[in-house]
Design an enzyme around this catalytic site. Structure first.
Site, PDB file in Angstrom:
ATOM      1  CD  GLU A  29      -2.582   1.582   2.190  1.00 36.56           C
ATOM      2  OE1 GLU A  29      -3.709   2.049   2.226  1.00 36.56           O
ATOM      3  OE2 GLU A  29      -1.992   1.413   3.563  1.00 36.56           O
ATOM      4  CG  HIS A 111     -10.440   4.148   7.455  1.00 36.50           C
ATOM      5  ND1 HIS A 111     -10.656   4.419   6.208  1.00 36.50           N
ATOM      6  CD2 HIS A 111      -9.184   3.202   7.732  1.00 36.50           C
ATOM      7  CE1 HIS A 111      -9.545   3.632   5.548  1.00 36.50           C
ATOM      8  NE2 HIS A 111      -9.019   2.924   6.132  1.00 36.50           N
ATOM      9  CE  LYS A 135      -8.540  -0.186   4.926  1.00 40.03           C
ATOM     10  NZ  LYS A 135      -7.322   0.684   4.580  1.00 40.03           N
ATOM     11  NE  ARG A 174      -3.691  -3.187  12.966  1.00 40.77           N
ATOM     12  CZ  ARG A 174      -4.016  -2.331  11.876  1.00 40.77           C
ATOM     13  NH1 ARG A 174      -3.951  -2.855  10.782  1.00 40.77           N
ATOM     14  NH2 ARG A 174      -4.591  -1.145  12.100  1.00 40.77           N
TER      15      ARG A 174
END
Length: 228
Positions: A29, A111, A135, A174
């Site tokens: 990314e 987010h 996402k 994660r």
């Protein structure tokens, strides 16, 4: 997949990091919002792995304060130059109306840096807005918040999904994202700060937790310690 998130201040340094981690990372990314000079052509030239181009707005935790037309224009430039993925905020998707970004894959993201949002509702909005990959990310304040992300991830089948919880209490998400069907998870370069709260290093991710070896069949055991 494990995506290595890079936020170097120069294209030269970002390319150096890509070369250094080309063997360990599945993709990169590239946080171009951290770049002082955004030379997308040079950044993408002869890249060793697929890339996600992210030009995150300051209003969603990024470093870009450019006018929105300029900021989104950089993503479209990356599309023209063959980037494998671009990441656009769900709140800015209206600026892509009428733009066909394919074959580049569009990640629509949301987010929340304060709390755990309604992941299901946000995910549905991403899918309805045309995301190739949805996402949705919140902030965990308890183990329960992290487990809620994993439960959601296991049931999200409308589109390929990235779901994570930021913060130290979100580490579980994660590490276990691959086990619950997550499209990818993120790591930071060794000895460098991550691009989001709670990111850990790629070496720790691979060698400490062996995240790249997890599958849907991996069994999970928990240990609960109670102090009296």
């Amino acid at each position: 997949m494990i995506a290595l998130a890079l936020a170097a201040p120069t294209v030269h340094e970002m390319r150096r990091l890509m070369d250094a981690y080309a063997v360990q990372a599945d993709l990169f990314e590239l946080r171009v919002d951290a770049l002082a000079h955004k030379d997308i052509g040079e950044l993408l030239r002869d890249r060793p792995r697929p890339v996600i181009i992210t030009n995150r707005a300051s209003w969603e935790g990024g470093w870009s304060n450019d006018e929105e037309s300029v900021r989104i224009g950089i993503l479209l430039d990356a599309v023209q130059r063959g980037a494998e993925y671009i990441d656009c905020e769900l709140a800015a998707v209206h600026q892509l109306v009428g733009r066909d970004v394919h074959p580049t894959q569009l990640i629509l993201s949301s987010h929340d840096f304060d709390a755990m949002p309604d992941l299901k509702a946000l995910h549905r909005r991403c899918v309805e807005a045309g995301a190739d990959i949805a996402k949705v990310v919140g902030t965990a304040h308890s183990l329960g918040d992290a487990l809620a992300v994993l439960r959601f991830l296991a049931q999200a089948d409308a589109a390929p999904t990235i779901a994570l919880a930021m913060g130290s209490k979100g580490l579980l998400t994660r590490l276990l994202a691959p086990r619950f069907g997550g499209y990818l998870t993120f790591a930071a370069p060794d000895k460098l700060a991550g691009t989001a709260p709670g990111q850990i290093s790629l070496t720790r991710m691979r060698e400490g937790y062996r995240v790249h070896e997890l599958t849907r069949q991996t069994r999970i055991y928990g240990c609960l310690t109670v102090t009296m």
